[in-house]
Design an enzyme around this catalytic site. Structure first.
Site, PDB file in Angstrom:
ATOM      1  N   LYS A 150      23.544  61.037   2.688  1.00 26.56           N
ATOM      2  CA  LYS A 150      22.806  60.428   1.577  1.00 26.56           C
ATOM      3  C   LYS A 150      21.363  60.864   1.688  1.00 26.56           C
ATOM      4  CE  LYS A 150      23.836  57.602  -1.839  1.00 26.56           C
ATOM      5  NZ  LYS A 150      25.134  57.454  -2.516  1.00 26.56           N
TER       6      LYS A 150
HETATM    7  P1  NAD Z   1      21.554  54.389 -12.448  1.00 24.74           P
HETATM    8  O1  NAD Z   1      20.157  54.541 -12.011  1.00 24.74           O
HETATM    9  O2  NAD Z   1      22.118  55.328 -13.466  1.00 24.74           O
HETATM   10  O3  NAD Z   1      21.761  52.910 -13.053  1.00 24.74           O
HETATM   11  C1  NAD Z   1      21.448  51.749 -12.343  1.00 24.74           C
HETATM   12  C2  NAD Z   1      21.500  50.566 -13.305  1.00 24.74           C
HETATM   13  O4  NAD Z   1      21.280  49.368 -12.548  1.00 24.74           O
HETATM   14  C3  NAD Z   1      20.424  50.606 -14.391  1.00 24.74           C
HETATM   15  O5  NAD Z   1      20.975  50.044 -15.577  1.00 24.74           O
HETATM   16  C4  NAD Z   1      19.350  49.656 -13.831  1.00 24.74           C
HETATM   17  O6  NAD Z   1      18.558  49.069 -14.861  1.00 24.74           O
HETATM   18  C5  NAD Z   1      20.236  48.621 -13.162  1.00 24.74           C
HETATM   19  N1  NAD Z   1      19.556  47.843 -12.136  1.00 24.74           N
HETATM   20  C6  NAD Z   1      18.634  48.254 -11.233  1.00 24.74           C
HETATM   21  N2  NAD Z   1      18.225  47.220 -10.483  1.00 24.74           N
HETATM   22  C7  NAD Z   1      18.910  46.131 -10.918  1.00 24.74           C
HETATM   23  C8  NAD Z   1      18.943  44.771 -10.558  1.00 24.74           C
HETATM   24  N3  NAD Z   1      18.165  44.307  -9.598  1.00 24.74           N
HETATM   25  N4  NAD Z   1      19.785  43.948 -11.231  1.00 24.74           N
HETATM   26  C9  NAD Z   1      20.577  44.421 -12.219  1.00 24.74           C
HETATM   27  N5  NAD Z   1      20.583  45.700 -12.619  1.00 24.74           N
HETATM   28  C10 NAD Z   1      19.767  46.531 -11.967  1.00 24.74           C
HETATM   29  O7  NAD Z   1      22.424  54.366 -11.119  1.00 24.74           O
HETATM   30  P2  NAD Z   1      23.969  54.685 -10.957  1.00 24.74           P
HETATM   31  O8  NAD Z   1      24.126  56.127 -10.650  1.00 24.74           O
HETATM   32  O9  NAD Z   1      24.732  54.079 -12.101  1.00 24.74           O
HETATM   33  O10 NAD Z   1      24.286  53.895  -9.599  1.00 24.74           O
HETATM   34  C11 NAD Z   1      24.562  52.509  -9.590  1.00 24.74           C
HETATM   35  C12 NAD Z   1      25.273  52.159  -8.294  1.00 24.74           C
HETATM   36  O11 NAD Z   1      26.481  52.908  -8.200  1.00 24.74           O
HETATM   37  C13 NAD Z   1      24.488  52.490  -7.014  1.00 24.74           C
HETATM   38  O12 NAD Z   1      24.823  51.530  -6.024  1.00 24.74           O
HETATM   39  C14 NAD Z   1      25.054  53.835  -6.611  1.00 24.74           C
HETATM   40  O13 NAD Z   1      24.899  54.083  -5.227  1.00 24.74           O
HETATM   41  C15 NAD Z   1      26.504  53.631  -6.988  1.00 24.74           C
HETATM   42  N6  NAD Z   1      27.269  54.857  -7.177  1.00 24.74           N
HETATM   43  C16 NAD Z   1      26.859  55.818  -8.064  1.00 24.74           C
HETATM   44  C17 NAD Z   1      27.646  56.953  -8.249  1.00 24.74           C
HETATM   45  C18 NAD Z   1      27.304  57.998  -9.279  1.00 24.74           C
HETATM   46  O14 NAD Z   1      28.129  58.895  -9.483  1.00 24.74           O
HETATM   47  N7  NAD Z   1      26.172  57.928  -9.957  1.00 24.74           N
HETATM   48  C19 NAD Z   1      28.830  57.112  -7.513  1.00 24.74           C
HETATM   49  C20 NAD Z   1      29.217  56.098  -6.622  1.00 24.74           C
HETATM   50  C21 NAD Z   1      28.426  54.983  -6.473  1.00 24.74           C
END
Ligand code: NAD
Length: 422
Positions: A112
């Site tokens: 990561k």
């Molecule tokens: P992103 O930045 O696209 O979206 C994050 C979302 O969460 C946004 O809508 C933001 O406003 C919201 N957010 C941030 N802080 C918040 C809070 N305190 N309360 C509520 N909402 C909040 O990120 P993402 O890529 O969608 O990732 C989200 C999660 O999924 C992370 O934990 C990431 O590690 C995990 N993840 C992402 C992927 C991927 O392919 N992008 C894959 C596996 C896991």
């Protein structure tokens, strides 16, 4: 000019990751030596670097790239741009990536990375400058055979394209396989942008089937309306579920009759606040987590469901879109309450699975149709779900414990058979 680069206090994510590993290690009866190897990250790079800002000043930034384990293949894991990034958080996320790749049985280790920055405060040029400099700093440990970054919170396909281009400029040829989650026009795969959300859809479908719950009309609440949460909400709504609430970092929107998710999608793309969107009443993130829904999908940050708010959770099933959204204390209470949790390392593995497909296509210079990508994703993630359910039944443990046992055991086997060098 003022650029926020201060990290907030280190998260508890590493404590959670280690507690989960220790429980699996106890159950597998691992010896001290093996525990020591797997409790620690193999390589940790911290970089401090300058970035030229639009107004001519120099911003100083800190970033990390951590490789937890390489026993099963090259390191793989996302890059996070967020003010809360800390070395401990990156270590935890790298460790989860190792188990995740092993649970779904793809040939990767875990890594990561992250930069302490609020990307929303940067212009596009500043974001590109920061990305290219950070990519250069970590270029000494990334590569298609070594470590392959991908998007995570605060990063996207454009950021991956800049990283791929930077590494390619250094090496003198196009190195498409150095990152995944790239735009399709630059060696990305069809289906990657939706892969994590689509994987969540398949996992919800499998869970519904397992428990005899019709997905048609099942109520869903999604915390986090970004790359993962918005796509999951959209695909679930299209599959007939009733998405009643979604939220972002501000607050959320709730409609008992079901939200028009397609109409809300622009909020995910341009990051406009959901609190200003029409079609429902406002809810706080705390209220969203307490809704009496069939499926609750936390898809924002780690540590969202914890000891102090877990009593209010009334969902029947929690399907973890985010990494580490539930603390171990909350996990135990959810089990007592009879709430079924599909853990992150299984539920959100769609992203890494399709990243693997992208990497394979890049290495072969041969690209697949979108239907093939989605079919293969379906096959890999449902097989992993069934493997984890079988392990849970055989051992009489929760799905999280079963997924950890399966993942950790595969890494242990690879480590044992490879031996200790020299
Ligand atoms: P992103 O930045 O696209 O979206 C994050 C979302 O969460 C946004 O809508 C933001 O406003 C919201 N957010 C941030 N802080 C918040 C809070 N305190 N309360 C509520 N909402 C909040 O990120 P993402 O890529 O969608 O990732 C989200 C999660 O999924 C992370 O934990 C990431 O590690 C995990 N993840 C992402 C992927 C991927 O392919 N992008 C894959 C596996 C896991």
């Amino acid at each position: 000019m003022v650029v926020e680069t201060q990290a907030e206090p280190a998260s508890d994510a590493l404590k959670t990751a280690l507690a989960q590993f220790d429980a699996a290690a106890d159950c597998l009866g691992l010896d001290e030596g093996m525990r020591m190897v797997l409790r620690h990250c193999k390589r940790e790079l911290a970089v401090h670097f300058p970035v030229r800002m639009d107004n001519g000043t120099i911003g100083e930034f800190t970033g990390y790239r951590v490789q937890h384990n390489l026993a099963r293949g090259p390191a793989k894991g996302g890059l996070r741009y967020n003010l809360n990034v800390s070395l401990d958080e990156v270590r935890a996320l790298a460790m989860w990536m190792t188990w995740k790749s092993a649970v779904v049985n793809i040939p990767y280790g875990g890594a990561k990375g992250g930069v302490i920055v609020n990307p929303k405060q940067l212009s596009v040029r500043e974001l590109e400058n920061l990305t290219r400099r950070y990519a250069t700093e970590i270029s000494i440990i990334i590569g298609p055979n070594e470590d392959i970054p991908a998007p995570d919170m605060g990063t996207d396909a454009q950021v991956m394209a800049w990283i791929m281009d930077t590494i390619s400029m250094h090496r003198g040829y196009t190195e498409a396989g150095v990152v995944t989650g790239k735009p399709v026009s630059a060696g990305g795969t069809l289906g990657r942008a939706e892969a994590t959300g689509r994987g969540l859809l398949y996992i919800v479908q499998e869970t519904a089937r397992q428990f005899g719950v019709p997905l048609q009309g099942a109520t869903v609440a999604v915390q986090g309306f970004g790359s993962v949460g918005a796509v999951a909400a959209q695909l679930l709504a299209r599959a007939g579920a009733k998405v009643v609430a979604v939220s972002d970092s501000g607050r959320g929107i709730y409609n008992e009759q079901g939200l028009d998710v397609d109409a809300l999608m622009p909020c995910s793309k341009d990051r406009s606040p959901l609190s200003e969107a029409p079609g429902g009443d406002h809810v706080t993130n705390g209220e969203l987590l307490a809704l009496p829904v069939d499926f609750l999908i936390p898809a924002a940050l780690e540590g969202q469901i914890h000891e102090r708010n877990v009593d209010s959770v009334r969902a029947r099933f929690i399907v973890e879109g985010a990494n580490g959204p539930t603390t171990p204390e909350a996990d135990a209470i959810l089990a007592d309450k009879g709430i079924f949790v599909v853990p992150d390392i299984l539920a959100n593995a769609g992203g890494v699975i399709v990243s693997y497909f992208e990497w394979v296509q890049d290495l072969q210079f041969y690209f697949w149709e979108e239907g093939e990508v989605n079919d293969r994703l379906h096959r890999v993630i449902t097989r992993a779900f069934r493997d984890v359910v079988a392990m849970a039944e055989q051992r009489g443990v929760s799905l999280r414990e079963a997924a950890m046992l399966l993942g950790v055991n595969r890494v242990v086997e690879a480590t044992r058979v490879r031996g200790i060098y020299p």
